[in-house]
Write a protein that holds these residues in place. Structure first.
Motif, short mmCIF file in Angstrom:
data_model
loop_
_atom_site.label_atom_id
_atom_site.label_comp_id
_atom_site.label_asym_id
_atom_site.label_seq_id
_atom_site.Cartn_x
_atom_site.Cartn_y
_atom_site.Cartn_z
N GLU A 70 0.89 -1.17 0.00
CA GLU A 70 0.00 0.00 0.00
C GLU A 70 0.93 1.21 0.00
O GLU A 70 1.61 1.47 0.98
CB GLU A 70 -0.88 -0.01 1.25
CG GLU A 70 -2.19 0.72 1.12
CD GLU A 70 -2.10 2.24 1.13
OE1 GLU A 70 -0.99 2.81 1.19
OE2 GLU A 70 -3.17 2.86 1.09
N ASP B 42 1.12 4.31 0.47
CA ASP B 42 1.17 5.35 1.49
C ASP B 42 1.63 4.85 2.85
O ASP B 42 1.81 5.64 3.77
CB ASP B 42 -0.19 6.03 1.63
CG ASP B 42 -0.54 6.87 0.40
OD1 ASP B 42 0.39 7.49 -0.15
OD2 ASP B 42 -1.71 6.89 0.01
N PRO C 150 -3.55 9.47 -9.65
CA PRO C 150 -4.41 9.60 -8.47
C PRO C 150 -4.94 11.02 -8.33
O PRO C 150 -4.31 11.98 -8.77
CB PRO C 150 -3.46 9.26 -7.30
CG PRO C 150 -2.26 8.62 -7.91
CD PRO C 150 -2.15 9.16 -9.30
N VAL D 21 5.28 8.01 -4.36
CA VAL D 21 3.93 7.43 -4.35
C VAL D 21 3.15 7.81 -5.60
O VAL D 21 2.22 7.09 -5.99
CB VAL D 21 3.15 7.82 -3.07
CG1 VAL D 21 3.87 7.32 -1.83
CG2 VAL D 21 2.90 9.31 -2.99
N TRP E 103 1.31 4.69 -7.04
CA TRP E 103 -0.14 4.72 -7.19
C TRP E 103 -0.55 4.80 -8.67
O TRP E 103 -1.53 4.19 -9.09
CB TRP E 103 -0.74 5.90 -6.43
CG TRP E 103 -1.03 5.64 -4.98
CD1 TRP E 103 -0.58 6.34 -3.92
CD2 TRP E 103 -1.85 4.59 -4.45
NE1 TRP E 103 -1.06 5.81 -2.75
CE2 TRP E 103 -1.84 4.74 -3.04
CE3 TRP E 103 -2.58 3.55 -5.02
CZ2 TRP E 103 -2.54 3.87 -2.19
CZ3 TRP E 103 -3.28 2.69 -4.18
CH2 TRP E 103 -3.26 2.86 -2.79
N TYR F 244 -0.39 1.28 -10.09
CA TYR F 244 -1.45 0.43 -9.54
C TYR F 244 -2.81 0.82 -10.12
O TYR F 244 -3.60 -0.04 -10.55
CB TYR F 244 -1.47 0.56 -8.02
CG TYR F 244 -2.49 -0.32 -7.34
CD1 TYR F 244 -2.25 -1.67 -7.13
CD2 TYR F 244 -3.71 0.20 -6.92
CE1 TYR F 244 -3.18 -2.48 -6.52
CE2 TYR F 244 -4.66 -0.60 -6.31
CZ TYR F 244 -4.39 -1.95 -6.10
OH TYR F 244 -5.34 -2.75 -5.49
#
Length: 301
Positions: free
Chosen positions: A71, A73, A268, A277, A281, A284
């Motif tokens: 994950e 974050d 994101p 990130v 992200w 993902y």
């Protein structure tokens, strides 16, 4: 699949599906972490699913939980409940819930379950690790629908009857029944649970009670700025629950290719608190957007 959305559907977007796929592949090779590049290869280019599983194993700790920024974050190496959900969604897309990682992860969840039967949103050990600012908790956090509801729902979907599942399911039913107000992330977790849990009569009764509150957390404008939550975040694949009608879904499916960046990815819409990130992200989410387009017939099967 909900009766409100039927396949096949002829897309109205002028963007060619193979162009979307090609551009996404280029973006992932340039920006994404290894696990998301391998996910793309396995799901869209005939690559090895075992290589994805082997890579996912590197994120699993000896206690059965997951860490190591699976994950993005949560940058710490130690296990937390939420990375287990990320792992379960990857295992779900590979139809790999028979892998030993699942039993080990459920054993971990059992070890951090509170007296109410749920797992906390985040454990106090997060305080000793680099993390996004919203990962905060009390000294003795209670169980939370995030991520308990999604975890329990996915175990039901794949028929995994582990000792953790029963108490977690009971926790979810109690927490859902007690809900009055609902936040967007809670709503997304509840939709997953109610869509996948086998007691359909009870699930539909709770859904009917909560539907207006859930819809109040949804941004129906595809161009809504900021940290908006869109219909396809709640229904990344067709649901059994009658949450959105076909017109709403089609509008947002048409908007997805247009939202693909010049580099070929989807970015994101929440705070990127440290540079890495944004890439993690982005990779993902890009695989996730491609999965959604294919689930609704907008990309080749």
């Amino acid at each position: 699949m909900s009766d409100s959305y039927k396949l096949p559907h002829r897309p109205t977007s002028s963007v060619r599906p193979m162009d979307v796929l090609h551009r996404a592949g280029t973006y992932l090779r340039l920006h994404a972490r290894l696990i998301d590049r391998l996910r793309f290869e396995a799901l869209f280019a005939g690559g090895s699913r075992e290589r994805v599983l082997d890579t996912l194993r590197c994120y699993q700790n000896p206690d059965g939980g997951f860490g190591h920024a699976l994950e993005p974050d949560l940058r710490g190496v130690g296990s937390q409940p939420e990375p287990v959900e990320v792992a379960f969604w990857i295992l779900d897309e590979l139809d790999a819930f028979s892998d030993p990682m699942v039993t080990a992860a459920c054993d971990y969840l059992l070890s951090v379950t509170t007296e109410d039967g749920g797992v906390p949103f985040v454990l106090p050990s997060v305080r000793d690790t680099p993390r996004a600012p919203w990962w905060e908790t009390a000294d003795d956090p209670p169980g939370n629908l995030i991520p308990t509801a999604s975890l329990a729902g996915l175990l039901h979907k794949h028929g995994i009857d582990h000792p953790w599942r029963g108490p977690a399911t009971d926790f979810c039913w109690r927490a859902v029944a007690a809900m009055d107000k609902i936040t967007p992330y809670e709503a997304r977790a509840v939709v997953t649970f109610l869509d996948l849990v086998p007691d359909r009569e009870r699930a539909l009764a709770e859904f009917d009670r909560l539907k207006d509150g859930i819809l109040a957390t949804v941004s129906l404008d595809p161009d809504a700025p900021g940290e908006a939550h869109f219909p396809l975040d709640f229904a990344p694949a067709p649901l059994r629950l009658p949450l959105f009608d076909a017109e709403v879904l089609d509008r947002h499916l048409d908007a997805l290719p247009a939202a693909q960046s010049e580099e070929g990815g989807w970015h994101p819409n929440f705070l990127m608190w440290t540079p890495v990130v944004a890439h993690e992200w982005g990779g993902y989410l890009t695989v996730g957007r491609l999965k959604t387009l294919r689930a609704y017939g907008r990309l080749p099967g």
